[in-house]
Design a protein around this motif. Structure first.
Motif, PDB file in Angstrom:
ATOM      1  N   LEU A  46       0.825  -1.205   0.000  1.00 14.74           N
ATOM      2  CA  LEU A  46       0.000   0.000   0.000  1.00 14.74           C
ATOM      3  C   LEU A  46       0.863   1.262   0.000  1.00 14.74           C
ATOM      4  O   LEU A  46       0.594   2.208  -0.745  1.00 14.74           O
ATOM      5  CB  LEU A  46      -0.920   0.030   1.229  1.00 14.74           C
ATOM      6  CG  LEU A  46      -2.168  -0.821   1.184  1.00 14.74           C
ATOM      7  CD1 LEU A  46      -2.852  -0.822   2.556  1.00 14.74           C
ATOM      8  CD2 LEU A  46      -3.117  -0.325   0.126  1.00 14.74           C
ATOM      9  N   ALA A  49       2.586   1.685  -3.408  1.00 19.49           N
ATOM     10  CA  ALA A  49       1.617   2.126  -4.415  1.00 19.49           C
ATOM     11  C   ALA A  49       1.283   3.603  -4.223  1.00 19.49           C
ATOM     12  O   ALA A  49       1.141   4.350  -5.202  1.00 19.49           O
ATOM     13  CB  ALA A  49       0.348   1.270  -4.335  1.00 19.49           C
ATOM     14  N   PHE A  50       1.176   4.020  -2.964  1.00 20.05           N
ATOM     15  CA  PHE A  50       0.893   5.426  -2.688  1.00 20.05           C
ATOM     16  C   PHE A  50       2.047   6.314  -3.151  1.00 20.05           C
ATOM     17  O   PHE A  50       1.817   7.375  -3.731  1.00 20.05           O
ATOM     18  CB  PHE A  50       0.616   5.651  -1.197  1.00 20.05           C
ATOM     19  CG  PHE A  50       0.305   7.080  -0.863  1.00 20.05           C
ATOM     20  CD1 PHE A  50      -0.924   7.624  -1.191  1.00 20.05           C
ATOM     21  CD2 PHE A  50       1.241   7.875  -0.239  1.00 20.05           C
ATOM     22  CE1 PHE A  50      -1.218   8.948  -0.897  1.00 20.05           C
ATOM     23  CE2 PHE A  50       0.962   9.200   0.061  1.00 20.05           C
ATOM     24  CZ  PHE A  50      -0.270   9.734  -0.270  1.00 20.05           C
ATOM     25  N   GLU A  76      -7.384   8.866  -7.516  1.00 21.47           N
ATOM     26  CA  GLU A  76      -6.546   7.732  -7.151  1.00 21.47           C
ATOM     27  C   GLU A  76      -5.752   8.009  -5.875  1.00 21.47           C
ATOM     28  O   GLU A  76      -5.619   7.129  -5.018  1.00 21.47           O
ATOM     29  CB  GLU A  76      -5.584   7.384  -8.289  1.00 21.47           C
ATOM     30  CG  GLU A  76      -6.252   6.725  -9.467  1.00 21.47           C
ATOM     31  CD  GLU A  76      -5.282   6.473 -10.629  1.00 21.47           C
ATOM     32  OE1 GLU A  76      -4.080   6.793 -10.509  1.00 21.47           O
ATOM     33  OE2 GLU A  76      -5.753   5.970 -11.662  1.00 21.47           O
ATOM     34  N   GLU A  79      -8.082   7.722  -2.922  1.00 18.92           N
ATOM     35  CA  GLU A  79      -8.417   6.326  -2.654  1.00 18.92           C
ATOM     36  C   GLU A  79      -7.265   5.592  -1.976  1.00 18.92           C
ATOM     37  O   GLU A  79      -7.473   4.847  -1.018  1.00 18.92           O
ATOM     38  CB  GLU A  79      -8.810   5.614  -3.959  1.00 18.92           C
ATOM     39  CG  GLU A  79     -10.156   6.048  -4.500  1.00 18.92           C
ATOM     40  CD  GLU A  79     -10.448   5.499  -5.896  1.00 18.92           C
ATOM     41  OE1 GLU A  79      -9.554   4.851  -6.497  1.00 18.92           O
ATOM     42  OE2 GLU A  79     -11.567   5.713  -6.391  1.00 18.92           O
ATOM     43  N   LYS A  80      -6.060   5.794  -2.476  1.00 21.42           N
ATOM     44  CA  LYS A  80      -4.889   5.144  -1.866  1.00 21.42           C
ATOM     45  C   LYS A  80      -4.680   5.647  -0.442  1.00 21.42           C
ATOM     46  O   LYS A  80      -4.378   4.869   0.465  1.00 21.42           O
ATOM     47  CB  LYS A  80      -3.621   5.392  -2.687  1.00 21.42           C
ATOM     48  CG  LYS A  80      -3.569   4.645  -3.979  1.00 21.42           C
ATOM     49  CD  LYS A  80      -3.424   3.168  -3.749  1.00 21.42           C
ATOM     50  CE  LYS A  80      -3.386   2.438  -5.078  1.00 21.42           C
ATOM     51  NZ  LYS A  80      -3.730   1.038  -4.954  1.00 21.42           N
ATOM     52  N   LYS A  81      -4.853   6.934  -0.241  1.00 24.19           N
ATOM     53  CA  LYS A  81      -4.707   7.512   1.096  1.00 24.19           C
ATOM     54  C   LYS A  81      -5.731   6.912   2.050  1.00 24.19           C
ATOM     55  O   LYS A  81      -5.408   6.585   3.200  1.00 24.19           O
ATOM     56  CB  LYS A  81      -4.854   9.030   1.017  1.00 24.19           C
ATOM     57  CG  LYS A  81      -4.698   9.734   2.339  1.00 24.19           C
ATOM     58  CD  LYS A  81      -3.263   9.768   2.787  1.00 24.19           C
ATOM     59  CE  LYS A  81      -3.106  10.705   3.960  1.00 24.19           C
ATOM     60  NZ  LYS A  81      -2.725  10.024   5.169  1.00 24.19           N
ATOM     61  N   GLN A  83      -7.115   3.964   1.772  1.00 28.22           N
ATOM     62  CA  GLN A  83      -6.712   2.575   2.030  1.00 28.22           C
ATOM     63  C   GLN A  83      -5.604   2.518   3.074  1.00 28.22           C
ATOM     64  O   GLN A  83      -5.631   1.670   3.971  1.00 28.22           O
ATOM     65  CB  GLN A  83      -6.225   1.910   0.735  1.00 28.22           C
ATOM     66  CG  GLN A  83      -7.311   1.600  -0.251  1.00 28.22           C
ATOM     67  CD  GLN A  83      -6.744   1.070  -1.570  1.00 28.22           C
ATOM     68  OE1 GLN A  83      -5.547   1.108  -1.824  1.00 28.22           O
ATOM     69  NE2 GLN A  83      -7.638   0.562  -2.419  1.00 28.22           N
ATOM     70  N   ILE A  84      -4.646   3.423   2.958  1.00 24.15           N
ATOM     71  CA  ILE A  84      -3.548   3.464   3.927  1.00 24.15           C
ATOM     72  C   ILE A  84      -4.081   3.803   5.312  1.00 24.15           C
ATOM     73  O   ILE A  84      -3.751   3.146   6.293  1.00 24.15           O
ATOM     74  CB  ILE A  84      -2.473   4.483   3.483  1.00 24.15           C
ATOM     75  CG1 ILE A  84      -1.694   3.924   2.295  1.00 24.15           C
ATOM     76  CG2 ILE A  84      -1.547   4.850   4.623  1.00 24.15           C
ATOM     77  CD1 ILE A  84      -0.754   4.912   1.661  1.00 24.15           C
TER      78      ILE A  84
END
Length: 144
Positions: A46, A49-50, A76, A79-81, A83-84
């Motif tokens: 994660l 990817a971020f 994006e 969304e990644k933030k 998820q983290i």
């Protein structure tokens, strides 16, 4: 000569203080949480990817909303933030990091205010700084 001895004593006491911090429960929780994140493949994926999408985001930000991929990349990144932030180990690490930062800030404030109540000490949050800003600032503390 006397000043040199006082400087050495201050440095020795600073070493003792740092050893106390390094052996504290707050620091141990921080290290454990950090190691848990470092050793978890999912968390590392994660974070990597971020970092990748963050580089794209910085490029897009140079042009702002006029960049053709602005909306896509911005979405994006969010969304990644998210998820983290919702990963349990990373969330635990952030909490531990904030607790350690709070402890260090409190120590800095205590030392600074023992030296002088008008010493400015950054707390990292301007809304909660209690310092008056020094005499002549016209602050709410009443000094002028």
């Amino acid at each position: 000569m006397v000043a040199a001895i006082a400087d050495v004593n201050i440095m020795l006491e600073a070493d003792e203080l740092s050893e106390s911090i390094l052996s504290s429960e707050i620091f141990n929780k921080y290290i454990e949480a950090k190691q848990a994140v470092q050793n978890d493949p999912d968390a590392q994926n994660l974070l990597q990817a971020f970092q990748s999408i963050k580089a794209d985001y910085e490029e897009v930000q140079r042009f702002g909303k006029y960049h053709p991929d602005f909306k896509k990349v911005t979405k994006e990144v969010r969304e990644k933030k998210r998820q983290i932030d919702s990963h349990p180990l990373i969330a635990e690490y952030k909490i531990a990091e904030e607790e350690l930062e709070k402890l260090l800030n409190e120590i800095c404030e205590t030392i600074a205010y023992k030296v002088s109540p008008s010493v400015k000490v950054p707390s990292g949050n301007p809304f909660f700084d209690q310092s008056c800003g020094g005499c002549g600032s016209g602050g709410s503390c009443g000094c002028s």
